[in-house]
Design a protein around this motif. Structure first.
Motif, mmCIF file in Angstrom:
data_model
loop_
_atom_site.group_PDB
_atom_site.id
_atom_site.type_symbol
_atom_site.label_atom_id
_atom_site.label_comp_id
_atom_site.label_asym_id
_atom_site.label_seq_id
_atom_site.Cartn_x
_atom_site.Cartn_y
_atom_site.Cartn_z
ATOM 1 N N TRP A 121 7.582 0.477 -19.133
ATOM 2 C CA TRP A 121 8.899 -0.112 -18.908
ATOM 3 C C TRP A 121 9.430 0.274 -17.524
ATOM 4 O O TRP A 121 9.927 -0.573 -16.781
ATOM 5 C CB TRP A 121 9.862 0.346 -20.003
ATOM 6 N N TYR A 122 9.296 1.571 -17.141
ATOM 7 C CA TYR A 122 9.772 2.014 -15.829
ATOM 8 C C TYR A 122 8.928 1.431 -14.706
ATOM 9 O O TYR A 122 9.443 1.083 -13.637
ATOM 10 C CB TYR A 122 9.812 3.545 -15.742
ATOM 11 N N ILE A 123 7.626 1.308 -14.919
ATOM 12 C CA ILE A 123 6.766 0.696 -13.905
ATOM 13 C C ILE A 123 7.153 -0.768 -13.710
ATOM 14 O O ILE A 123 7.285 -1.246 -12.576
ATOM 15 C CB ILE A 123 5.277 0.831 -14.286
ATOM 16 N N GLN A 124 7.366 -1.490 -14.805
ATOM 17 C CA GLN A 124 7.760 -2.898 -14.695
ATOM 18 C C GLN A 124 9.120 -3.031 -14.013
ATOM 19 O O GLN A 124 9.325 -3.938 -13.201
ATOM 20 C CB GLN A 124 7.805 -3.569 -16.070
ATOM 21 N N ARG A 125 10.029 -2.132 -14.285
ATOM 22 C CA ARG A 125 11.343 -2.163 -13.639
ATOM 23 C C ARG A 125 11.210 -1.940 -12.128
ATOM 24 O O ARG A 125 11.876 -2.598 -11.330
ATOM 25 C CB ARG A 125 12.251 -1.112 -14.274
ATOM 26 N N GLU A 126 10.314 -1.032 -11.740
ATOM 27 C CA GLU A 126 10.091 -0.766 -10.315
ATOM 28 C C GLU A 126 9.431 -1.968 -9.643
ATOM 29 O O GLU A 126 9.797 -2.337 -8.517
ATOM 30 C CB GLU A 126 9.228 0.491 -10.136
ATOM 31 N N ILE A 127 8.485 -2.599 -10.318
ATOM 32 C CA ILE A 127 7.849 -3.803 -9.779
ATOM 33 C C ILE A 127 8.898 -4.899 -9.573
ATOM 34 O O ILE A 127 8.946 -5.543 -8.524
ATOM 35 C CB ILE A 127 6.707 -4.284 -10.697
ATOM 36 N N SER A 128 9.758 -5.104 -10.564
ATOM 37 C CA SER A 128 10.816 -6.116 -10.451
ATOM 38 C C SER A 128 11.762 -5.816 -9.285
ATOM 39 O O SER A 128 12.159 -6.706 -8.540
ATOM 40 C CB SER A 128 11.615 -6.194 -11.753
ATOM 41 N N ARG A 129 12.093 -4.531 -9.113
ATOM 42 C CA ARG A 129 12.974 -4.143 -8.019
ATOM 43 C C ARG A 129 12.342 -4.467 -6.677
ATOM 44 O O ARG A 129 12.985 -5.018 -5.782
ATOM 45 C CB ARG A 129 13.271 -2.642 -8.106
ATOM 46 N N LEU A 130 11.048 -4.169 -6.540
ATOM 47 C CA LEU A 130 10.348 -4.438 -5.280
ATOM 48 C C LEU A 130 10.195 -5.931 -5.028
ATOM 49 O O LEU A 130 10.251 -6.375 -3.883
ATOM 50 C CB LEU A 130 8.986 -3.749 -5.284
ATOM 51 N N GLU A 131 9.980 -6.710 -6.085
ATOM 52 C CA GLU A 131 9.833 -8.160 -5.922
ATOM 53 C C GLU A 131 11.133 -8.809 -5.471
ATOM 54 O O GLU A 131 11.103 -9.826 -4.774
ATOM 55 C CB GLU A 131 9.336 -8.788 -7.229
ATOM 56 N N LYS A 132 12.268 -8.239 -5.828
ATOM 57 C CA LYS A 132 13.561 -8.776 -5.418
ATOM 58 C C LYS A 132 13.893 -8.440 -3.978
ATOM 59 O O LYS A 132 14.719 -9.105 -3.357
ATOM 60 C CB LYS A 132 14.666 -8.257 -6.334
ATOM 61 N N ALA A 133 13.292 -7.378 -3.478
ATOM 62 C CA ALA A 133 13.619 -6.900 -2.121
ATOM 63 C C ALA A 133 13.105 -7.817 -1.035
ATOM 64 O O ALA A 133 12.289 -8.637 -1.158
ATOM 65 C CB ALA A 133 13.036 -5.507 -1.909
#
Length: 133
Positions: A121-133
């Motif tokens: 869950w935390y890895i997916q959240r970090e991936i989503s954060r980076l994709e938005k950047a």
């Protein structure tokens, strides 16, 4: 003071004054005579003269079952490192993912799968954060 590898130290002088670390290696000659290489929180492999460091007071050994200060599911890494020694150098999402991966199956076999799902869950959240950047 004669330092040996893994001695815990505090930097007394310079830009890293007050930072804690561990001795990685000691040079008694060559390019950096009488210097100590230190790695630790914020201090990343920096050479210091002997007199720029002081020893960290020896802590009382952790009591078996000290679930507050040294929980067993976080203290199994080599060289006396704890999971927090790694995660404090990461952002929140990555640090939590590492924490849950490290303790999966160690804290409780009953929650092993849950810990792995939390890490995901935390890895997916970090991936989503980076994709938005």
């Amino acid at each position: 003071m004669t330092w040996t590898a893994d001695d815990k130290v505090i930097v007394e002088k310079g830009e890293h004054a007050g930072k804690r670390g561990r001795v990685v290696s000691v040079n008694s000659g060559g390019l950096y005579p009488n210097y100590v290489k230190v790695y630790g929180s914020v201090v990343r492999y920096v050479w210091y003269r002997d007199n720029e460091l002081k020893p960290v007071a020896k802590e009382a050994p952790a009591k078996v079952g000290d679930v507050i200060n040294h929980p067993g599911h976080y203290t199994w890494l080599p060289n006396g490192l704890e999971v927090i020694d790694l995660t404090e150098h990461m952002n929140f999402n990555r640090g939590n993912a590492v924490k849950y991966l490290a303790r999966a199956g160690r804290k409780s076999k009953a929650t092993e799968l849950e810990d792995l799902k939390k890490a995901r869950w935390y890895i997916q959240r970090e991936i989503s954060r980076l994709e938005k950047a």
